[in-house]
Write a protein that holds these residues in place. Structure first.
Motif, PDB file in Angstrom:
ATOM      1  N   UNK A  58     -15.223   1.092 -24.882  1.00  0.00           N
ATOM      2  CA  UNK A  58     -15.626   0.179 -23.816  1.00  0.00           C
ATOM      3  C   UNK A  58     -17.097  -0.220 -23.861  1.00  0.00           C
TER       4      UNK A  58
ATOM      5  N   UNK B 176     -16.136  -7.995 -20.485  1.00  0.00           N
ATOM      6  CA  UNK B 176     -16.098  -7.413 -19.139  1.00  0.00           C
ATOM      7  C   UNK B 176     -14.706  -7.562 -18.523  1.00  0.00           C
TER       8      UNK B 176
ATOM      9  N   UNK C 116     -12.103  -5.329 -20.330  1.00  0.00           N
ATOM     10  CA  UNK C 116     -12.291  -3.893 -20.175  1.00  0.00           C
ATOM     11  C   UNK C 116     -12.171  -3.433 -18.723  1.00  0.00           C
ATOM     12  N   UNK C 117     -12.490  -4.306 -17.779  1.00  0.00           N
ATOM     13  CA  UNK C 117     -12.320  -3.918 -16.369  1.00  0.00           C
ATOM     14  C   UNK C 117     -10.855  -3.597 -16.089  1.00  0.00           C
ATOM     15  N   UNK C 118     -10.005  -4.384 -16.697  1.00  0.00           N
ATOM     16  CA  UNK C 118      -8.561  -4.136 -16.580  1.00  0.00           C
ATOM     17  C   UNK C 118      -8.241  -2.718 -17.058  1.00  0.00           C
TER      18      UNK C 118
ATOM     19  N   UNK D 173     -10.412  -0.107 -17.369  1.00  0.00           N
ATOM     20  CA  UNK D 173     -11.002   0.938 -16.511  1.00  0.00           C
ATOM     21  C   UNK D 173     -10.090   1.214 -15.314  1.00  0.00           C
ATOM     22  N   UNK D 174      -9.554   0.125 -14.791  1.00  0.00           N
ATOM     23  CA  UNK D 174      -8.736   0.240 -13.592  1.00  0.00           C
ATOM     24  C   UNK D 174      -7.482   1.066 -13.857  1.00  0.00           C
TER      25      UNK D 174
ATOM     26  N   UNK E  95     -20.303   1.066 -18.382  1.00  0.00           N
ATOM     27  CA  UNK E  95     -18.996   1.516 -18.872  1.00  0.00           C
ATOM     28  C   UNK E  95     -18.916   3.036 -18.879  1.00  0.00           C
TER      29      UNK E  95
ATOM     30  N   UNK F  48     -20.310   4.986 -16.681  1.00  0.00           N
ATOM     31  CA  UNK F  48     -19.993   5.361 -15.302  1.00  0.00           C
ATOM     32  C   UNK F  48     -18.528   5.076 -14.997  1.00  0.00           C
ATOM     33  N   UNK F  49     -18.035   3.949 -15.475  1.00  0.00           N
ATOM     34  CA  UNK F  49     -16.620   3.618 -15.261  1.00  0.00           C
ATOM     35  C   UNK F  49     -15.721   4.722 -15.840  1.00  0.00           C
TER      36      UNK F  49
ATOM     37  N   UNK G   4     -16.322   7.741 -16.512  1.00  0.00           N
ATOM     38  CA  UNK G   4     -16.476   9.081 -15.950  1.00  0.00           C
ATOM     39  C   UNK G   4     -16.197   9.106 -14.449  1.00  0.00           C
ATOM     40  N   UNK G   5     -15.853   7.947 -13.870  1.00  0.00           N
ATOM     41  CA  UNK G   5     -15.668   7.879 -12.422  1.00  0.00           C
ATOM     42  C   UNK G   5     -14.270   7.409 -12.019  1.00  0.00           C
ATOM     43  N   UNK G   6     -13.759   6.421 -12.726  1.00  0.00           N
ATOM     44  CA  UNK G   6     -12.524   5.781 -12.255  1.00  0.00           C
ATOM     45  C   UNK G   6     -11.238   6.509 -12.676  1.00  0.00           C
TER      46      UNK G   6
ATOM     47  N   UNK H 148      -8.494   9.406 -13.558  1.00  0.00           N
ATOM     48  CA  UNK H 148      -8.258  10.693 -12.879  1.00  0.00           C
ATOM     49  C   UNK H 148      -8.811  11.879 -13.655  1.00  0.00           C
TER      50      UNK H 148
END
Lengths: 482, 271, 225
Positions: free
Chosen positions: A146, A200, A203-205, A207-208, A235, A237-238, A240-242, A244
């Motif tokens: 990402x 963007x 890749x947002x797709x 991350x989600x 990315x 942060x994405x 490591x955050x989004x 599970x």
């Protein structure tokens, strides 16, 4: 541009001497590649220089950074145990892997336990080192890069050519073509902003919806049990955050004792690497989501990877290799890297740092030529933020590679570059040069019979007129004059 | 000690009555006139120059190629060359760096040998820094106005910290304009056996260096290192040969020769 | 797995130095470089730094900042603003003050509204723990009341900063704030909107995180109001 086949995303667990020479030959003669690397390296060198207007501040910060890294290494086993205890207390699951296979097996186990279909990745050179994507792909799990540069390189079926700027070998036109060809519904555009927005969106797709996020680690803090990540894009942060589950992987050398130790290291890292005063994000992760928290991963895993690092550690001189904070300044300033680019090395880590770290990871059988690919100009050592004496380590590794093989060597593959005729040649050389009589005779003969000097002198005359001894040696001239 | 770039600043001794001259093997065999001119420069300043007859090589070729035992053997054979407490002057940054920083480690663990090597290292000076900082070189420039380019070897720059010394010496001449070249601090691609082992990369580097030097329009290139000098000028010669040029497009000479010639000294006869 | 743990640790123990090296002295580097500066000078350094990273900086007061936030939201066409209602700052936000922006207090777990978070929220608002003058950096300590994704997923991030909490350097923030004795799950430094230079070294903003970072600074005059 020509992209030699060996750049493609095959596992790198092979580097034959011939392949290395062939790749170097191709790269040096690729004018497009030469021009683009020269431009990129000039840019990065200028950016770094602008970050250090005060030489005394730089020198003091290098001293401090070196001392922190050396101090950490001097307590490495204790710090790793302290890190493990504090991470465990914080709810992070810690795993230890001796080599790439074991690391992949551990992560595959985690993925399978969660029935994961997709893993979205933040930038991690250690994951490149263990061929993580390859291992996941083989198990039918999507591992998607990402970081924009890594995403581009993965889309192109290549490997990163730089540890900080993975797609530095590609022009925007090539990336535009790549996106138009490989990303569904995208028309050709070489507008950089537009290209980034395409990445963007795609890749947002991911991350989600990804099941697992993977990241590397820039610094692991023992006293608090904290994993620190440096990035600009968000990315990391994405990842490591989004999702599970968050899996982090790092080499065992990345640990520091105190949280405050990361402050100078972080500062010198971004300034040395890309000439940024600071990166956009510095992410300090100390555990999974707590019961009352509303987001963040429910599980966090850390994989501590050895993969040859403990071999470097065992030797006081080679241990300095592990001081590295992976800024890439050594490659940005390397006249060899500038001319052959990152792919020619054939190793995960290219450039000067790659030449001193890869022999521990891959063994000298496969890497014995690497330490010779240097003019020992010292530009790398001069800019290294933690003062790794890279030229000195290159010389040491040259010696280990060329010495006569012996049983139970301290370095895997020691003696892999041993050549009996070459050893004999150097022994003869020493026999001549260590004896004044022999030396005088040899140079007298060379001078006297200079007409017989060969016109072809190995690699020298490929591009130069031959060397020829002078008719009179300096010692003759001195004697005649006095 | 292990990382020279930590501490290059050094104190210089007062002007001595005599020095040892450690010529280096390249100068002895391939560029003797540079050595001769260096000796003349020193003598003209009133310094007695001692040329130890038994000198051969600083051991650098074997050391950097990865043959530490062979390097050790040669270095140990050189340790008795400088019995008196006199400065040792070396007309080459890389060989000076070898004596100054590496001999101590090359000789191994024997404390007596280490001490001897370290003591030698401490009184070793690169020629240009010795001329400037110890002798305060200042001579009238008798030459015509000329523009030259200066190449500083990586060792001089990074192990001896003398990259500004060459500039200063040229500046003191008065009639010499220094032309700065593109990527001036970059290696010329010599690297000792590197030039033999990796001709592709070495050629790329030296070709870029020659092009950058020529692009300045300078009449010649001056350098205080014979390895670089041979690398650069022999490459330029080859380019001239290939292009059918009869006149050298980039002649070069050792800094010692240039300084001596400009200031009315008698330079050694070229071969 | 534990076999590798033992193998690695025993190899390291066998070769590590008998005595650790001396503890690094950070003060030796930071102390002489400490600045004697006024609040205004420190705020100015922070501002110059973060503006160079493409962030927007606005000044306000304790009393007026909610109105400024509302105005900025209107100016930027923010239709929905996500925030943590159970924070001191969040409790100050009044829907009546936002004419064209719908205020959306964070409720529940991220899983419950991930799709909306990714696709329907225009901006997120957070407090900050402080900032760093040297680099122009915000310090965020996300919490249960103010989740991590608030400052990450929405295209615009509004951040409220009390000027009196600007530290000189990251080192001083850590040391003076006693961070080593307890960090949150996730602590963050933020210096501008997300960006990348991965395509031909050309800087582009809005890579994966916010495209805009807007900082509202209060108490810059030091009067506390």
């Amino acid at each position: 541009m020509s992209t030699p086949q060996s750049n493609t995303a095959q596992p790198l667990a092979f580097v034959s001497a011939q392949a290395l020479r062939k790749r170097i030959h191709e790269a040096v003669n690729d004018t497009h590649l030469r021009t683009s690397f020269r431009g990129a390296m000039d840019f990065l060198m200028a950016k770094r220089a602008a970050q250090f207007p005060d030489a005394s501040e730089l020198s003091s910060l290098r001293d401090l950074s070196e001392s922190i890294r050396q101090y950490s290494l001097s307590k490495l086993p204790e710090l790793l145990e302290q890190l493990e205890a504090n991470l465990t207390r914080n709810g992070v699951q810690v795993h230890w892997a001796s080599d790439a296979d074991e690391a992949n097996t551990i992560m595959l186990g985690i993925a399978r336990r969660h029935a994961a279909k997709s893993i979205v990745k933040g930038k991690s050179m250690v994951s490149e080192e263990i061929e993580f994507n390859h291992a996941m792909e083989a198990a039918g799990i999507e591992a998607l890069e990402s970081d924009m540069g890594e995403y581009i390189v993965q889309l192109a079926g290549e490997k990163p050519s730089h540890i900080i700027m993975p797609a530095i070998h590609q022009t925007k036109e090539q990336i535009a073509r790549l996106f138009a060809d490989k990303v569904p519904g995208v028309d050709y555009t070489d507008n950089v902003d537009a290209l980034i927005q395409i990445g963007r969106r795609v890749l947002r797709e991911k991350f989600e919806h990804a099941d697992i996020g993977l990241s590397g680690v820039n610094f692991a803090v023992a006293e608090t049990g904290t994993l620190c990540l440096v990035e600009n894009e968000g990315n990391g942060r994405m990842c490591t955050t989004v999702p599970k589950v968050h899996m982090a992987i790092t080499g065992i050398e990345k640990v520091v004792e105190k949280l405050e130790h990361v402050a100078p290291l972080y500062s010198i890292l971004t300034r040395s690497a890309t000439g940024q005063a600071i990166s956009t994000y510095f992410n300090m992760i100390s555990g999974p989501r707590k019961p009352d928290e509303k987001d963040g991963p429910e599980e966090v895993h850390l994989i501590l990877l050895d993969n040859g690092r403990s071999q470097a550690y065992a030797d006081e001189q080679l241990r300095k290799t592990l001081q590295c904070i992976r800024c890439g300044a050594c490659m940005n300033h390397c006249p060899v890297y500038t001319r052959i680019g990152g792919h020619a090395y054939g190793t995960t880590y290219p450039g000067p740092i790659g030449k001193i770290v890869s022999p521990h990871m891959m063994g000298l059988e496969q890497t014995h030529l690497l330490p010779t690919v240097s003019s020992l100009c010292g530009a790398c050592g001069e800019v290294c933020p933690v003062r790794i004496p890279i030229p000195e380590l290159l010389i040491r590794l040259r010696g280990e590679a060329q010495s006569e093989p012996h049983a139970d060597p301290a370095l895997a593959g020691q003696g892999a570059g041993y050549s009996k005729p070459l050893s004999l040649l150097w022994r003869t050389w020493a026999g001549i040069y260590a004896s004044p009589g022999n030396y005088r005779l040899f140079t007298w003969l060379a001078s006297r019979f200079r007409a017989l000097t060969p016109k072809q002198q190995s690699g020298w005359t490929a591009a130069r007129t031959p060397l020829k001894p002078a008719p009179r040696r300096l010692r003759d001239m001195v004697r005649e004059r006095h | 000690m292990s990382n020279p770039s930590n501490s290059l600043a050094r104190a210089y001794p007062p002007r001595p009555a005599a020095v040892y001259f450690y010529a280096t093997c390249l100068v002895d065999l391939f560029v003797p006139e540079a050595g001769m001119d260096a000796i003349s420069l020193l003598e003209r300043e009133g310094i007695r120059v001692i040329f130890p007859e038994n000198q051969s090589c600083c051991g650098q070729p074997a050391f950097t190629t990865g043959f530490p035992q062979e390097a050790r053997k040669v270095v140990v054979s050189q340790l008795e060359l400088f019995p008196e407490e006199l400065p040792i002057v070396v007309p080459s940054g890389s060989c000076a760096g070898m004596l100054r920083w590496h001999w101590e480690n090359v000789v191994g663990d024997d404390p007596a040998l280490r001490a001897k090597a370290a003591a030698i290292g401490a009184r070793t000076y690169e020629l240009a820094e010795f001329l400037l900082h110890v002798l305060g070189f200042q001579r009238h420039d008798e030459g015509e106005p000329v523009t030259v380019a200066l190449h500083t070897s990586c060792s001089a720059r990074r192990e001896m910290g003398t990259h500004l010394v060459g500039r200063e010496l040229l500046a003191r001449l008065g009639n010499v304009t220094l032309a700065h070249h593109d990527h001036e601090s970059e290696c010329c691609g010599f690297g000792g056996t590197f030039s033999l082992k990796h001709p592709d990369i070495s050629t790329a580097m030296v070709s870029d260096k020659v092009a950058a030097l020529k692009a300045t329009g300078a009449r010649e290139v001056v350098t205080a290192d014979c390895g670089c000098l041979l690398n650069i000028t022999k490459r330029a010669e080859k380019e001239d040969l290939d292009a059918g040029r009869r006149q050298a497009s980039l002649p070069g000479e050792h800094l010692a020769t240039f300084l001596l010639r400009r200031t009315g000294g008698q330079v050694a006869q070229r071969s | 797995m534990s076999a590798s743990r033992e193998r690695i640790l025993s190899r390291l123990r066998a070769s590590r130095p008998a005595q650790p090296l001396p503890v690094p002295d950070l003060d030796q580097h930071y102390q002489p470089r400490l600045r004697d500066e006024s609040l205004a000078e420190r705020v100015a350094r922070f501002r110059t730094g973060i503006e160079s990273f493409h962030a927007e900086v606005h000044f306000s007061t304790e009393a007026d900042w909610p109105a400024l936030l509302a105005r900025l939201c209107a100016d930027k066409g923010v239709a929905s603003l996500l925030y943590g209602a159970d924070t001191p700052a969040g409790s100050r936000l009044d829907p009546a003050g936002f004419s064209t922006t719908a205020l959306r207090p964070w409720a529940g777990r991220v899983e419950d509204f991930k799709r909306e978070l990714f696709h329907q929220v225009d901006a997120g608002f957070t407090q900050t723990l402080g900032a760093i003058a040297e680099t122009g950096t915000l310090i965020l300590w996300p919490s249960a009341a103010e989740p991590r994704t608030l400052s990450l997923v929405p295209p615009i991030h509004f951040a409220l900063l009390d000027a009196r909490r600007i530290h000189q350097t990251f080192f001083h923030a850590i040391r003076d704030g006693g961070w080593a004795s307890g960090l949150p799950t996730n602590a963050l430094l933020v210096s501008g909107p997300s960006k990348t230079a991965d395509i031909q070294q050309t800087l582009a903003y809005g890579a994966h995180g916010p495209k805009e970072l807007v900082v509202i600074v209060t108490n810059a005059e030091g009067d506390g109001q």
